[in-house]
Write a protein that holds these residues in place. Structure first.
Motif, mmCIF file in Angstrom:
data_model
loop_
_atom_site.group_PDB
_atom_site.id
_atom_site.type_symbol
_atom_site.label_atom_id
_atom_site.label_comp_id
_atom_site.label_asym_id
_atom_site.label_seq_id
_atom_site.Cartn_x
_atom_site.Cartn_y
_atom_site.Cartn_z
ATOM 1 N N PRO A 71 0.803 -1.235 0.000
ATOM 2 C CA PRO A 71 0.000 0.000 0.000
ATOM 3 C C PRO A 71 0.827 1.272 0.000
ATOM 4 N N SER A 72 2.041 1.223 0.531
ATOM 5 C CA SER A 72 2.854 2.440 0.615
ATOM 6 C C SER A 72 3.509 2.815 -0.712
ATOM 7 N N ALA A 73 3.197 2.054 -1.771
ATOM 8 C CA ALA A 73 3.721 2.391 -3.099
ATOM 9 C C ALA A 73 2.592 2.548 -4.109
ATOM 10 N N GLY A 74 1.377 2.802 -3.621
ATOM 11 C CA GLY A 74 0.243 3.006 -4.519
ATOM 12 C C GLY A 74 0.416 4.250 -5.383
ATOM 13 N N ASP A 75 -0.338 4.320 -6.476
ATOM 14 C CA ASP A 75 -0.230 5.459 -7.395
ATOM 15 C C ASP A 75 -0.543 6.783 -6.710
ATOM 16 N N TRP A 76 -1.369 6.759 -5.674
ATOM 17 C CA TRP A 76 -1.775 7.994 -5.005
ATOM 18 C C TRP A 76 -0.623 8.632 -4.216
ATOM 19 N N ILE A 77 0.457 7.873 -4.001
ATOM 20 C CA ILE A 77 1.631 8.459 -3.337
ATOM 21 C C ILE A 77 2.208 9.575 -4.201
ATOM 22 N N MET A 78 2.452 9.263 -5.476
ATOM 23 C CA MET A 78 3.014 10.242 -6.401
ATOM 24 C C MET A 78 1.953 11.145 -7.009
ATOM 25 N N ARG A 79 0.716 10.670 -7.045
ATOM 26 C CA ARG A 79 -0.377 11.455 -7.630
ATOM 27 C C ARG A 79 -1.509 11.559 -6.603
ATOM 28 N N PRO A 80 -1.376 12.483 -5.653
ATOM 29 C CA PRO A 80 -2.331 12.553 -4.542
ATOM 30 C C PRO A 80 -3.779 12.783 -4.962
ATOM 31 N N GLU A 81 -3.974 13.317 -6.160
ATOM 32 C CA GLU A 81 -5.346 13.523 -6.646
ATOM 33 C C GLU A 81 -6.076 12.205 -6.878
ATOM 34 N N TYR A 96 -4.643 1.314 5.829
ATOM 35 C CA TYR A 96 -3.400 2.075 5.648
ATOM 36 C C TYR A 96 -3.684 3.396 4.932
ATOM 37 N N GLU A 97 -4.495 3.335 3.895
ATOM 38 C CA GLU A 97 -4.777 4.532 3.094
ATOM 39 C C GLU A 97 -5.531 5.579 3.897
ATOM 40 N N LYS A 98 -6.421 5.140 4.765
ATOM 41 C CA LYS A 98 -7.117 6.099 5.637
ATOM 42 C C LYS A 98 -6.134 6.758 6.597
ATOM 43 N N LYS A 99 -5.222 5.953 7.137
ATOM 44 C CA LYS A 99 -4.259 6.482 8.095
ATOM 45 C C LYS A 99 -3.402 7.585 7.475
ATOM 46 N N VAL A 100 -2.991 7.394 6.227
ATOM 47 C CA VAL A 100 -2.096 8.352 5.574
ATOM 48 C C VAL A 100 -2.867 9.478 4.897
ATOM 49 N N GLN A 101 -3.943 9.138 4.194
ATOM 50 C CA GLN A 101 -4.651 10.136 3.383
ATOM 51 C C GLN A 101 -5.555 11.052 4.207
ATOM 52 N N LEU A 102 -6.135 10.527 5.267
ATOM 53 C CA LEU A 102 -7.112 11.309 6.028
ATOM 54 C C LEU A 102 -6.446 12.015 7.203
ATOM 55 N N GLN A 103 -5.478 12.847 6.883
ATOM 56 C CA GLN A 103 -4.807 13.685 7.876
ATOM 57 C C GLN A 103 -4.462 15.003 7.190
ATOM 58 N N PRO A 104 -4.155 16.035 7.951
ATOM 59 C CA PRO A 104 -3.889 17.337 7.333
ATOM 60 C C PRO A 104 -2.736 17.279 6.333
ATOM 61 N N HIS A 105 -2.959 17.895 5.189
ATOM 62 C CA HIS A 105 -1.957 17.997 4.131
ATOM 63 C C HIS A 105 -1.730 19.455 3.766
#
Length: 264
Positions: A71-81, A96-105
């Motif tokens: 999961p830590s190498a998904g396309d959304w890492i380089m392309r957050p959109e 995993y994706e909720k933990k990383v994506q659903l926090q302040p950016h």
């Protein structure tokens, strides 16, 4: 003095100048303390940062099979959109994706070789700017998830670069610009979904790197081919080691290489 271990991006500490640490499994080295010393780097083997096997590194320190599975190498890492956790939709591992994506950016402007727009988790400021070799940076918006940051970056890169010229960054052929003015110029292009998160009154952050001498004509070290290299360390910028003979070595670009490091 000898060290040995798998390369991972150097850890950093904000300071004047920034402090760099090369961290191995059972040891670490403050790289600032070995400026002006002769270092020997030796390639020993590969070690995937995920599975730990001696397999060729594909990207980001991972072997090919891990890169396309974890999961830590998904396309959304380089392309957050492309982030979808806010919709409760899984890419590879929803927890995993909720933990990383659903926090302040943060969407930011940084000046390393030129003014560029980028995205990082709020917890990674100013680490992200240091890793890019930016000598000045400023936040534009602070949003609650990675998707909003991603669509903001996509909108703004129509008007400003999203790439760094690493050669220009390393030769320090730079110009200072007023990033506060740039931020105001870009404000009209922030998407409607993110405009309420625009940061009105913040100021630039300035960064100082531990470089005694910048290279004049860059030679990039491919340690896998060279196997061994010896040189006098003259500086550190971004995730690059800069040597006296104009050789540069990208630590982050060589994650997953198991190396020996001797201070002569």
């Amino acid at each position: 003095m000898q060290y040995e271990g798998v390369l991972q991006k150097m850890q950093t500490e904000m300071g004047t100048p920034i402090q760099y640490y090369l961290v191995f499994e059972n040891d670490f080295l403050n790289m600032n303390q070995v400026l002006d010393k002769k270092l020997e780097l030796t390639f020993i083997k590969h070690q995937c940062l995920n599975c730990g096997l001696d397999k060729p590194i594909y990207r980001q320190g991972f072997c090919k099979s891990c890169f396309f599975e974890i999961p830590s190498a998904g396309d959304w890492i380089m392309r957050p959109e492309l982030s979808t956790a806010h919709l409760d939709k899984e890419d590879r591992d929803l927890d995993y994706e909720k933990k990383v994506q659903l926090q302040p950016h943060i969407v930011y402007l940084a000046n390393s070789s030129n003014v560029k727009v980028g995205v990082t988790r709020k917890s990674q400021v100013p680490t992200r700017w240091i890793d890019q070799g930016a000598h000045e940076a400023i936040e534009i918006v602070e949003v609650p998830n990675r998707y909003l940051a991603g669509i903001t970056e996509v909108a703004l890169k129509e008007h400003v670069s999203d790439k760094t010229n690493w050669r220009k960054m390393l030769t320090n052929n730079l110009e200072d610009v007023n990033l506060e003015d740039w931020k105001e110029k870009l404000k009209p292009f922030v998407p409607n979904e993110a405009v309420d998160y625009f940061l009105e009154n913040n100021t630039e952050t300035h960064l100082e790197f531990p470089v005694q001498r910048y290279p004049e004509k860059i030679k990039s070290l491919n340690l896998e081919k060279a196997i061994s290299y010896t040189g006098v360390l003259k500086g550190i910028k971004g995730q690059y080691l800069i040597f006296e003979d104009n050789t540069v070595f990208n630590i982050r670009g060589n994650e997953g290489l198991y190396v020996g490091l001797e201070i002569k």
